[in-house]
Scaffold this motif. Sequence first.
Motif, PDB file in Angstrom:
ATOM      1  N   GLY A   1     -31.023 -16.747  20.824  1.00  7.51           N
ATOM      2  CA  GLY A   1     -32.387 -16.425  20.427  1.00  7.51           C
ATOM      3  C   GLY A   1     -33.454 -17.242  21.134  1.00  7.51           C
ATOM      4  N   PHE A   2     -33.205 -17.665  22.368  1.00 10.83           N
ATOM      5  CA  PHE A   2     -34.219 -18.412  23.124  1.00 10.83           C
ATOM      6  C   PHE A   2     -34.125 -18.041  24.607  1.00 10.83           C
ATOM      7  CE2 PHE A   2     -30.356 -20.857  22.614  1.00 10.83           C
ATOM      8  CZ  PHE A   2     -30.052 -21.241  23.914  1.00 10.83           C
TER       9      PHE A   2
ATOM     10  N   GLN B   1     -42.283 -12.579  24.013  1.00  9.11           N
ATOM     11  CA  GLN B   1     -41.042 -12.305  23.296  1.00  9.11           C
ATOM     12  C   GLN B   1     -40.979 -13.082  21.981  1.00  9.11           C
ATOM     13  OE1 GLN B   1     -38.632 -10.085  24.541  1.00  9.11           O
ATOM     14  NE2 GLN B   1     -40.260  -9.686  26.002  1.00  9.11           N
ATOM     15  N   LYS B   2     -41.929 -13.988  21.772  1.00  8.89           N
ATOM     16  CA  LYS B   2     -41.931 -14.891  20.619  1.00  8.89           C
ATOM     17  C   LYS B   2     -40.587 -15.620  20.504  1.00  8.89           C
ATOM     18  CE  LYS B   2     -45.670 -13.142  17.797  1.00  8.89           C
ATOM     19  NZ  LYS B   2     -46.337 -12.652  18.996  1.00  8.89           N
ATOM     20  N   MET B   3     -40.164 -16.148  21.619  1.00  6.21           N
ATOM     21  CA  MET B   3     -38.897 -16.893  21.654  1.00  6.21           C
ATOM     22  C   MET B   3     -39.178 -18.299  22.165  1.00  6.21           C
ATOM     23  SD  MET B   3     -36.462 -14.045  23.389  1.00  6.21           S
ATOM     24  CE  MET B   3     -34.742 -14.419  23.204  1.00  6.21           C
ATOM     25  N   ASP B   4     -38.420 -19.288  21.670  1.00 10.62           N
ATOM     26  CA  ASP B   4     -38.531 -20.649  22.189  1.00 10.62           C
ATOM     27  C   ASP B   4     -38.157 -20.660  23.667  1.00 10.62           C
ATOM     28  OD1 ASP B   4     -39.172 -21.518  19.679  1.00 10.62           O
ATOM     29  OD2 ASP B   4     -37.167 -22.302  19.217  1.00 10.62           O
TER      30      ASP B   4
ATOM     31  N   ILE C   1     -43.662 -20.986  18.159  1.00 10.50           N
ATOM     32  CA  ILE C   1     -42.509 -21.194  19.039  1.00 10.50           C
ATOM     33  C   ILE C   1     -42.639 -22.550  19.741  1.00 10.50           C
ATOM     34  CG2 ILE C   1     -42.041 -18.744  19.439  1.00 10.50           C
ATOM     35  CD1 ILE C   1     -43.500 -18.955  22.111  1.00 10.50           C
TER      36      ILE C   1
ATOM     37  N   ALA D   1     -42.214 -16.181  27.168  1.00  9.33           N
ATOM     38  CA  ALA D   1     -41.838 -16.745  25.863  1.00  9.33           C
ATOM     39  C   ALA D   1     -42.837 -16.330  24.788  1.00  9.33           C
ATOM     40  CB  ALA D   1     -41.767 -18.269  25.958  1.00  9.33           C
TER      41      ALA D   1
ATOM     42  N   THR E   1     -31.400 -10.579  30.045  1.00  7.62           N
ATOM     43  CA  THR E   1     -31.083 -10.688  28.628  1.00  7.62           C
ATOM     44  C   THR E   1     -29.938  -9.750  28.265  1.00  7.62           C
ATOM     45  OG1 THR E   1     -33.455 -10.950  28.301  1.00  7.62           O
ATOM     46  CG2 THR E   1     -32.126 -10.668  26.319  1.00  7.62           C
TER      47      THR E   1
ATOM     48  N   LYS F   1     -27.510 -14.261  18.555  1.00  6.89           N
ATOM     49  CA  LYS F   1     -28.682 -13.592  19.143  1.00  6.89           C
ATOM     50  C   LYS F   1     -28.629 -13.752  20.660  1.00  6.89           C
ATOM     51  CE  LYS F   1     -31.224 -15.838  15.837  1.00  6.89           C
ATOM     52  NZ  LYS F   1     -32.384 -16.594  15.435  1.00  6.89           N
TER      53      LYS F   1
END
Length: 398
Positions: free
Chosen positions: A262-263, A201-204, A242, A198, A110, A126
């Motif tokens: 952001g994913f 990290q609460k990411m799609d 998500i 995922a 990342t 992001k």
Amino acid sequence: MAKIQMKTPLVEMDGDEMTRVIWKQIKDILLLPYIDLKTEYYDLGLEHRNETDDQVTVDSAMATKKYGVAVKCATITPNAARMDEYHLKQMWKSPNGTIRALLDGTVFRTPIVVKGIEPYVTSWKKPIAIARHAYGDVYKASEVEVPAGAKAEILVTDSEGKETRTLIHDFKTAGIVQGMHNLDDSISSFAHACFRYALEQKMDLWFSTKDTISKKYDHHFKDLFAEIYEKDYRAQFEQAGITYFYTLIDDAVARVIRSEGGFIWACKNYDGDVMSDMLATGFGSLAMMTSVLVSPDGVYEYEAAHGTVQRHYYKHLAGEETSTNSIATIFAWSGALRKRGELDGLPDLCEFADRLEKASIETIESGVMTKDLYLISSLEEKRSVNTTEFLKEIASRL
Ligand code: NAP
Ligand code: MG
């Protein structure tokens, strides 16, 4: 002020060259004054790997399995030149490869995004994390040069000795052929690691392959991901707000470039190799890329994505001033400390990790940075500082 206490030790893997120099300074300047730091120390510097016949690398991976969280300094992967430089008994394997194989992990990379270091892709606001499958495909392939007039087939012999043949090509003229494989266990581990990461990290999560062309091979990846998602993760994803989304890699590439980030983008081995270089460059600097290895049973190993910065180390040895960027190594420490804090229920430790990252970003955004960033920063008021000054500037904001 009382120092922050820890419960379980972090597995500390020391490394080589300039990053080894930075490693000690980060501890002295940014960590030890605030934390009663508990680590189980493994020296993965090349000299010590050579002395222990690389046993120290295996031991450090086993300790990571035992305790759950490790932080690793960059290490030399020996080549012919290093054999002479370090008088090695053998050309030891890449420590990262050894650790990855023992933990059966997936690597997530990342970028750290800061004001002034603008991504080349202007829509990216992001970070985009890339998850690369680290087993098989073309990295474990057999390749053959085929003469004219030969026929190439895939031959599978089952445990009873029954043979199944599939024609690859009837070669009228000379050519080449390649055979590769993957394993359901490895693909499933990869899928679990991606879904878990995922959620954390609460990411799609996006996953892409070339299933329209590779109707069995790539399609199998797609099917296993879909099965595991439906069975184990759909409910959790919906609850976390998500999404999991599969698309053809061509479509993914177009969407990634148009997205605001952001994913997490999960890729097969080769795609991940190529796309992670594209993303690192697109976001501006390799020195700002973090990396974490996550195993399917929830073990974490944090590190910087860059190497040991050899050229700077030789300058350092010659007594010259260096301006090496320590951000990715600092974020390896903050990531590991935060994870340790979460697992052990130590909110102070998690908060320290947040503050350390905030101070690091603020330092750069206030115009104080190492030379690599100074050269590309769009800030009007900026100055470049040396390796140690940079850490002291962060400490003054921390
Ligand atoms: P590198 O250490 O990633 O550095 C390549 C170049 O990128 C540097 O010379 C420097 O450019 C720039 N750079 C990278 N990180 C930087 C930082 N933190 N601050 C400022 N500039 C930075 O790759 P390398 O020099 O090709 O490889 C050195 C050793 O690292 C090799 O022995 C390799 O095996 C090892 N390696 C280890 C890992 C790992 O442990 N994960 C990963 C990759 C490589 P300038 O010289 O132009 O300033
Ligand atoms: Mg590559």
